[in-house]
Design an enzyme around this catalytic site. Structure first.
Site, PDB file in Angstrom:
ATOM      1  N   LYS A 243      26.790  63.394 -81.827  1.00 30.51           N
ATOM      2  CA  LYS A 243      25.633  64.121 -82.197  1.00 30.51           C
ATOM      3  C   LYS A 243      25.406  65.629 -81.363  1.00 30.51           C
ATOM      4  O   LYS A 243      25.492  65.266 -80.441  1.00 30.51           O
ATOM      5  CB  LYS A 243      23.932  63.373 -81.627  1.00 30.51           C
ATOM      6  CG  LYS A 243      22.456  63.840 -82.589  1.00 30.51           C
ATOM      7  CD  LYS A 243      22.507  62.147 -81.897  1.00 30.51           C
ATOM      8  CE  LYS A 243      20.434  62.491 -82.425  1.00 30.51           C
ATOM      9  NZ  LYS A 243      20.000  61.279 -82.573  1.00 30.51           N
TER      10      LYS A 243
HETATM   11  O1  G3P Z   1      15.843  60.683 -83.808  1.00 32.95           O
HETATM   12  C1  G3P Z   1      14.702  61.349 -83.045  1.00 32.95           C
HETATM   13  C2  G3P Z   1      14.309  61.019 -82.062  1.00 32.95           C
HETATM   14  O2  G3P Z   1      14.308  60.229 -81.365  1.00 32.95           O
HETATM   15  C3  G3P Z   1      12.984  61.770 -81.462  1.00 32.95           C
HETATM   16  O3  G3P Z   1      11.815  61.137 -81.465  1.00 32.95           O
HETATM   17  O4  G3P Z   1       9.692  60.740 -80.966  1.00 32.95           O
HETATM   18  O5  G3P Z   1      10.582  62.199 -79.612  1.00 32.95           O
HETATM   19  O6  G3P Z   1      10.483  62.755 -81.246  1.00 32.95           O
HETATM   20  P1  G3P Z   1      10.572  61.629 -80.780  1.00 32.95           P
END
Ligand code: G3P
Length: 217
Positions: free
Chosen positions: A83
């Site tokens: 990634k």
């Molecule tokens: O896959 C990316 C994710 O982990 C981000 O999620 O909820 O931190 O925006 P969030």
């Protein structure tokens, strides 16, 4: 639509995997931090459990170092997707690493133009973040639709991996638009099973079972 689970919590992955709900896993530095585990060790454990792609994120910001880290991460298992962030250096690293036959997930995508560049750089996955756009009163789902349209216009093979998913509705909206993959935290995947009418209907059935003394075994 493939389901990836967005966590480094091995027990949570196991529970969903045993039910056939996990086609892959995504992690990021915040999730590794939350797990309290060593990145190489926990990623190896996940790769041993789940045969599908397991995303592990680089820590560097310059292309050469990202490539070095990506090669090291890819040594963990054949199903590692390296990634990298959607920066110019990340795109360079993507091009090099995919040229070596490694899977690359380009993350932190917030625009259709960024997604277009990732596809040109040969990304295996592009990760548009829905929830973080919604947080700004923008519509994250519009981005998924725009990328779907653009990729289909030109036959790009980069898979749309919808990320930053915060609700069960996000999952069905992604499926309607045609995201290739959605990655969600375990609680969101489990919440997809919930419906108030299911709860209400079951409560009535249980009452009738009790009233009538219905017994099967
Ligand atoms: O896959 C990316 C994710 O982990 C981000 O999620 O909820 O931190 O925006 P969030």
């Amino acid at each position: 639509m493939k389901f990836f689970v967005d966590t480094a919590d091995v027990a949570a992955i196991r529970e969903l995997y045993d039910l056939g709900m996990v086609d892959g896993v995504t992690t990021n530095p915040s999730l590794i931090k939350k797990s309290g585990r060593d990145i190489l060790e926990v990623t190896k454990e996940i790769c041993d459990m789940v045969p599908g792609p397991v995303s592990a994120e680089v820590t560097a910001v310059d292309a050469d170092k990202m490539i070095e880290e990506g090669r090291k991460l890819a040594e963990i298992a054949d199903n590692i997707a390296v990634k990298v962030p959607l920066t110019w250096d990340g795109l360079k690293a993507c091009k090099t690493l995919t040229g070596e036959g490694k899977m690359v997930n380009v993350t932190l995508c917030f625009s259709a133009n960024q997604a277009l560049l990732a596809a040109k750089a040969g990304a295996t996955f592009i990760s548009p973040f829905i929830g973080r756009l919604d947080d700004l009163n923008l519509d994250g789902m519009d981005l998924i639709a725009d990328i779907r349209e653009i990729y289909d216009n030109y036959g790009f093979e980069t898979q749309i991996l919808a990320a930053s998913i915060r609700s069960a509705n996000h999952m069905s909206e992604c499926a309607k638009i045609g995201a290739d993959v959605a990655t969600a935290p375990p609680n969101v995947i489990k919440a997809m099973a919930n419906h108030v009418l299911t709860d209400k209907g079951l409560a009535q059935f249980l009452k009738d079972i009790d009233d009538a003394g219905i017994k099967i075994v």
